[in-house]
Enzyme design. Structure first.
Site, short mmCIF file in Angstrom:
data_model
loop_
_atom_site.label_atom_id
_atom_site.label_comp_id
_atom_site.label_asym_id
_atom_site.label_seq_id
_atom_site.Cartn_x
_atom_site.Cartn_y
_atom_site.Cartn_z
N HIS A 1 -3.03 -5.99 2.71
CA HIS A 1 -2.13 -7.01 3.24
C HIS A 1 -2.84 -8.35 3.43
O HIS A 1 -2.23 -9.32 3.87
CB HIS A 1 -1.52 -6.58 4.58
CG HIS A 1 -0.62 -5.40 4.45
ND1 HIS A 1 -0.07 -4.76 5.54
CD2 HIS A 1 -0.14 -4.75 3.35
CE1 HIS A 1 0.70 -3.76 5.12
NE2 HIS A 1 0.66 -3.73 3.80
N GLU B 1 2.19 -9.43 6.94
CA GLU B 1 3.16 -9.09 7.99
C GLU B 1 3.10 -10.05 9.17
O GLU B 1 3.54 -9.71 10.27
CB GLU B 1 2.93 -7.66 8.46
CG GLU B 1 3.22 -6.64 7.37
CD GLU B 1 2.98 -5.20 7.81
OE1 GLU B 1 2.54 -4.97 8.96
OE2 GLU B 1 3.23 -4.31 6.99
N SER C 1 0.87 -1.19 0.00
CA SER C 1 0.00 0.00 0.00
C SER C 1 0.90 1.22 0.00
O SER C 1 1.07 1.91 0.99
CB SER C 1 -0.95 -0.02 1.20
OG SER C 1 -0.28 0.23 2.40
#
Ligand code: PGA
Ligand code: ZN
Length: 420
Positions: free
Chosen positions: A151, A204, A47
């Site tokens: 994500h 992540e 992003s």
């Protein structure tokens, strides 16, 4: 003492998403003829801010590798202890403001590798080479526990990151383990609440459940309370909304797909304010889209000292953007991502400008990462009170475990940074 750049080699390696990225090895030779090396790799975002440095030239990593071969003779002989000169030369060789010829990832990897080689020649850790001997400060880690937005996928929340920070921790190592405890607890709570939860994770290492935007925050806030009680250490929830990633600029609306609602600017502001108050959020990043300095300023004014309002996509680690932010009183914290701006010198300038204006600099990873641990050293060298680098996963713990080593090495010579 000096040490001149004598070799430069780049290779294509994997990042944590399975995409190619660049790793650079720089060789330097000191006055005595001894050789030292530094190695660094660049991460990549999902992003990204519209105004970030371009990560790779047209042609991607392969083209970047060709460029490195091309520029190697021009960097050869430059004093690696003169980081400013190295970085200026990289900018000149590129010749564009957004580093589109060499790629910001190419330049940042070279810049960091030079610094690491210089530290090695000086026989000192990177944080000391860059930060000098003045009292060191250790950062509070800010870590991603539930992931959504760009994500994650499917029915994950629109809000990109549900974060945790152990604000009451006395040591970085303590804060790191407390964040992990919250991550684990949220995983257990999600499994208990929904038997179809697969324990899937986003980019992540954060959990990626089928859950609504506010529902995710309920779990996180509850887990923070439980862990605070268990450990006696204050633990607070935080968010990276990454609002640009679901802002429709044509309609001027924030589009929340998960709940099939849209919010205009005023409604978005009220929504975020409501979340800050209800969940006692410590920090909110990119609550509005990357062009809305006024909206940021309104929110920052309204929350006062209650919550850090942090800009990422809006500032892109760029001093010109930060200056606009300062003039409009847009925020009180800033995300610092070296590859958004492309060199260590420019990254440092952003940190200094932010700090002089009472913005909390938050050094940060990207969603696509490697096991490169450089940002752990940058946080310590530059006295960043916070480091945003995930909670679990090999490429995240590479930074966290490095901080544990640094903390041990510094023993009583370092204190915890002040968060405000
Ligand atoms: P990234 O975003 O996917 O661009 O790295 C992370 C963030 O918004 O902080
Ligand atoms: Zn962000």
């Amino acid at each position: 003492m000096g040490a001149r750049i004598s070799s430069l080699k780049a290779r294509k390696i994997l990042d944590s998403r399975g995409n190619p990225t660049i790793e650079v090895v720089v060789g330097i030779r000191d006055n005595g003829g001894d050789l030292f090396f530094g190695r660094a790799a660049a991460p990549s975002g999902a992003s990204k801010g519209r105004l970030e440095a371009v990560d790779f030239p047209v042609g991607g990593v392969d083209k970047a590798l060709e460029k490195v071969v091309e520029i190697a003779p021009k960097l050869s002989g430059i004093d690696a202890f003169d980081q400013v000169k190295v970085d200026e030369t990289l900018r000149e060789l590129d010749g564009t403001p957004n580093l589109s010829v060499l790629g910001g990832n190419t330049t940042v990897a070279i810049s960091m590798a030079v610094a690491k080689a210089a530290a090695s020649a000086r026989k000192m850790p990177l944080y000391q080479h860059l930060g000098g001997n003045g009292g060191f400060e250790l950062p509070y880690p800010l870590g991603n526990v539930i992931g959504g937005g760009k994500h994650a996928g499917g029915y994950a929340p629109d809000i990109q990151e549900y974060l945790v920070i152990a604000t009451g921790a006395r040591k970085t190592s303590e804060a790191i383990f407390i964040n992990a405890r919250v991550h684990k607890k949220v995983g257990e709570m999600l499994s208990e609440a929904n038997s179809s939860f697969t324990r899937g994770k986003s980019d992540e290492g954060a959990w990626s459940p089928n859950i609504c935007n506010e529902g995710a925050l309920e779990f996180l806030a509850r887990a923070c309370e439980l862990v605070s009680d268990e450990t006696g250490v204050e633990v607070r929830p935080a968010l990276d909304v990454a609002a640009s990633s679901f802002y429709d600029s044509e309609k001027d609306l924030y589009v929340y797909k998960r709940e099939a609602v849209t919010r205009d600017r005023g409604e978005q502001l009220d929504f975020i304010l409501g979340l800050i108050e209800k969940f006692k959020l410590f920090f909110v990043e990119d609550p509005l889209h990357e062009g809305d300095f006024e909206g940021f300023a309104e929110l920052t004014k309204k929350v006062g000292n209650e919550c850090l309002i942090c800009g990422d996509d809006i500032f892109v680690t760029n001093v010109e953007r930060i200056e606009i932010g300062i003039r409009s009183k847009a925020a009180n914290a800033i995300i610092i991502k070296p590859n958004q701006i492309g060199t260590l010198t420019d990254t440092f300038k952003a940190v200094e400008l932010a700090r002089r204006n009472k913005y909390v600099p938050v050094i940060s990873h990207r969603s696509g990462e490697t096991t490169d641990e450089t940002i752990a050293h940058l946080a310590v060298a530059w006295h960043c009170p916070m480091i945003k680098t995930g909670v679990v996963g090999g490429e995240r713990i590479a930074k966290l475990n490095e901080l544990i080593r640094i903390e041990e090495e510094l023993e009583n010579k370092a204190r915890m940074s002040r968060l405000r």
